[in-house]
Design a protein around this motif. Structure first.
Motif, mmCIF file in Angstrom:
data_model
loop_
_atom_site.group_PDB
_atom_site.id
_atom_site.type_symbol
_atom_site.label_atom_id
_atom_site.label_comp_id
_atom_site.label_asym_id
_atom_site.label_seq_id
_atom_site.Cartn_x
_atom_site.Cartn_y
_atom_site.Cartn_z
ATOM 1 N N ASP A 104 5.849 -0.107 -2.664
ATOM 2 C CA ASP A 104 6.280 -1.407 -2.128
ATOM 3 C C ASP A 104 7.757 -1.669 -2.448
ATOM 4 O OD1 ASP A 104 5.989 -3.750 -0.740
ATOM 5 O OD2 ASP A 104 4.747 -4.766 -2.244
ATOM 6 N N TYR A 326 -3.781 3.015 3.991
ATOM 7 C CA TYR A 326 -3.134 1.932 3.231
ATOM 8 C C TYR A 326 -3.590 0.586 3.792
ATOM 9 C CZ TYR A 326 0.172 4.889 0.719
ATOM 10 O OH TYR A 326 0.740 5.808 -0.125
ATOM 11 N N LYS A 327 -3.697 -0.390 2.904
ATOM 12 C CA LYS A 327 -4.024 -1.759 3.317
ATOM 13 C C LYS A 327 -2.821 -2.646 2.978
ATOM 14 C CE LYS A 327 -7.649 -1.746 0.557
ATOM 15 N NZ LYS A 327 -7.407 -0.406 0.026
ATOM 16 N N PRO A 328 -2.656 -3.774 3.679
ATOM 17 C CA PRO A 328 -1.530 -4.659 3.364
ATOM 18 C C PRO A 328 -1.462 -5.007 1.878
ATOM 19 C CG PRO A 328 -2.627 -5.401 5.354
ATOM 20 C CD PRO A 328 -3.441 -4.263 4.817
ATOM 21 N N GLU A 329 -2.611 -5.148 1.209
ATOM 22 C CA GLU A 329 -2.627 -5.497 -0.225
ATOM 23 C C GLU A 329 -1.989 -4.404 -1.090
ATOM 24 O OE1 GLU A 329 -5.113 -5.870 2.311
ATOM 25 O OE2 GLU A 329 -6.752 -5.318 0.938
ATOM 26 N N ASP A 330 -1.928 -3.179 -0.557
ATOM 27 C CA ASP A 330 -1.305 -2.097 -1.339
ATOM 28 C C ASP A 330 0.211 -2.253 -1.396
ATOM 29 O OD1 ASP A 330 -3.807 -0.900 -1.611
ATOM 30 O OD2 ASP A 330 -3.579 0.192 0.274
ATOM 31 N N PRO A 332 2.090 -5.507 -0.862
ATOM 32 C CA PRO A 332 2.117 -6.933 -0.475
ATOM 33 C C PRO A 332 3.485 -7.440 -0.034
ATOM 34 C CG PRO A 332 1.723 -6.651 -2.859
ATOM 35 C CD PRO A 332 1.616 -5.296 -2.232
ATOM 36 N N SER A 335 4.465 -5.848 3.442
ATOM 37 C CA SER A 335 3.597 -6.293 4.534
ATOM 38 C C SER A 335 3.849 -7.761 4.863
ATOM 39 C CB SER A 335 2.125 -6.021 4.234
ATOM 40 O OG SER A 335 1.730 -6.724 3.097
ATOM 41 N N CYS A 336 4.361 -8.522 3.903
ATOM 42 C CA CYS A 336 4.730 -9.912 4.187
ATOM 43 C C CYS A 336 6.099 -9.966 4.885
ATOM 44 C CB CYS A 336 4.756 -10.670 2.858
ATOM 45 S SG CYS A 336 5.441 -12.301 2.960
#
Ligand SMILES: Cc1ncc(COP(=O)(O)O)c(C=O)c1O
Length: 372
Positions: A104, A326-330, A332, A335-336
């Protein structure tokens, strides 16, 4: 008024006689592939950076791919990189047969967050590719320390950061290799595709040069199979001509970025770029952040102001990487921010009047629509 995102023709007009002369020379001498203009640009670029070797290649994507391959990255390896970049940074990792491991971004500077890297290092990790995004230097000292601690290669992706610097030392002089793009819209841009690799490692330089030229340093002496990734003479002559102006253009970008920041200061709902301490941000991109990004973009377009998004989808969330799950939470922050970042027009020839027009429109929108 119309404000384009970049105006490459305006830049051409400021140096037309020099560029025309450079192009005419290449044509007269038919120095189209290889030859003295390519050599001369490589020498000039290496000298400008104080680095021993510059290997010119066809584009910035090839530069990363070649550097990875010649550093020995191979199937089964993992290469750590950043979640917000252009896809070249990660697709080249896959092309080399390795797996990209995405980290991130730091919420303030938008570059790879070094605090998150250690947890992702495994026995298979071979290299880290930080990106000096928008012209903002990644936290290169922290990343360098991690690479040294774990014995990893450091490849700096400098496609967006020509002559950015940390404490006066240029981005691209910290790692094992640095890769550059000279795509036309970059701070130093050719009139077509172009790129290069910088390295102080002579053995690596020789391998990269060989691989980029069908595995041969001498015609018909193919010591390995390689690829065809050459800078052409025309682009080299144009780049060397433009290189003479780069510091003045970078200064103008920085001044114009400061003016944007001054004009937009204290505007509610907008986050302005924060320059990392002790660094010179070369402002390839001036990106603001707002929750109203898409509406603002549309409003500016109606006013004749062209903007861009770098980038609308974080790399790991692209369909191309569905297989990595991958997920947005990975990621954060990335992805924001993919919904919030908006790049305003910025180039050395942008006028103060155009900047006022842009910032007035941003203020108008934010103070009326966004305040509701
Ligand atoms: C961060 C980054 N890396 C790599 C590249 C690839 O460069 P090129 O388009 O010259 O292949 C780009 C260009 O857009 C870039 O922005």
């Amino acid at each position: 008024m119309n404000v384009p995102f970049v105006d490459l023709h305006a830049q051409y007009l400021t140096i037309k006689p020099e560029i025309d002369f450079a192009i005419e020379n290449v044509i007269r001498e038919t120095a189209f592939i290889g030859g003295k203009y390519v050599k001369s640009f490589e020498n000039a670029f290496a000298e400008a950076y104080g680095v021993k070797n510059c290997i010119s290649v066809a584009n910035g994507t090839d530069a990363i791919y070649i550097a990875l391959r010649m550093l020995g990255v191979e199937p089964g390896d993992e290469v750590i990189t950043v979640a917000n970049s252009w896809i070249s940074t990660s697709e080249t990792i896959s092309q080399a047969g390795a797996t990209p491991v995405f980290i991130d971004i730091d919420p303030v500077h938008y570059t790879i967050n070094p605090d998150l890297i250690r947890d992702k290092i495994t026995a298979r990790t071979k290299a880290i590719i930080p990106v000096h995004l928008h012209g903002q230097m990644a936290d290169i000292i922290a990343i360098q320390a991690i690479c040294e601690e774990y014995g990893l290669f450091l490849i700096e992706d400098c496609a967006q950061s020509h002559f950015s610097a940390f404490e006066g030392k240029y981005a691209g002089t910290f790692g094992d290799a640095a890769t550059f793009s000279f795509y036309p819209g970059k701070n130093l841009g050719a009139y077509g595709d172009a790129g290069c690799i910088l390295t102080n490692n002579d053995a690596l330089a020789e391998k990269c040069r060989m691989y980029a030229n069908h595995g041969a340093l001498k015609k018909h002496h193919h010591l390995m199979e390689g690829i065809n990734s050459r800078l052409d003479g025309m682009q080299a002559a144009i780049l060397e001509t433009k290189l003479k102006h780069i510091h003045s253009w970078t200064r103008k970008r920085i001044d114009k970025a400061s003016l944007y920041s001054k004009l937009l200061e204290d505007l509610p709902g907008i986050n302005l770029p924060t320059v990392r301490p002790e660094t010179e941000h070369s402002f390839h991109i001036y990106a603001i952040r707002t929750n109203y990004r898409d509406e603002l973009k549309e409003y500016l377009a109606e006013k004749g102001i062209e903007t861009a998004i770098h980038y609308p989808t974080a790399l790991p969330l692209l369909p191309a990487y569905d297989h990595l799950a991958y997920k947005p939470e990975d990621i954060p922050v990335a992805s924001c921010y993919q919904h919030e970042l908006l790049s305003l027009p910025l180039y050395p020839e942008l006028t103060e009047e155009q900047q006022m027009y842009v910032t007035d429109a941003v203020k108008e929108f934010m103070l009326t629509n966004a305040a509701k």
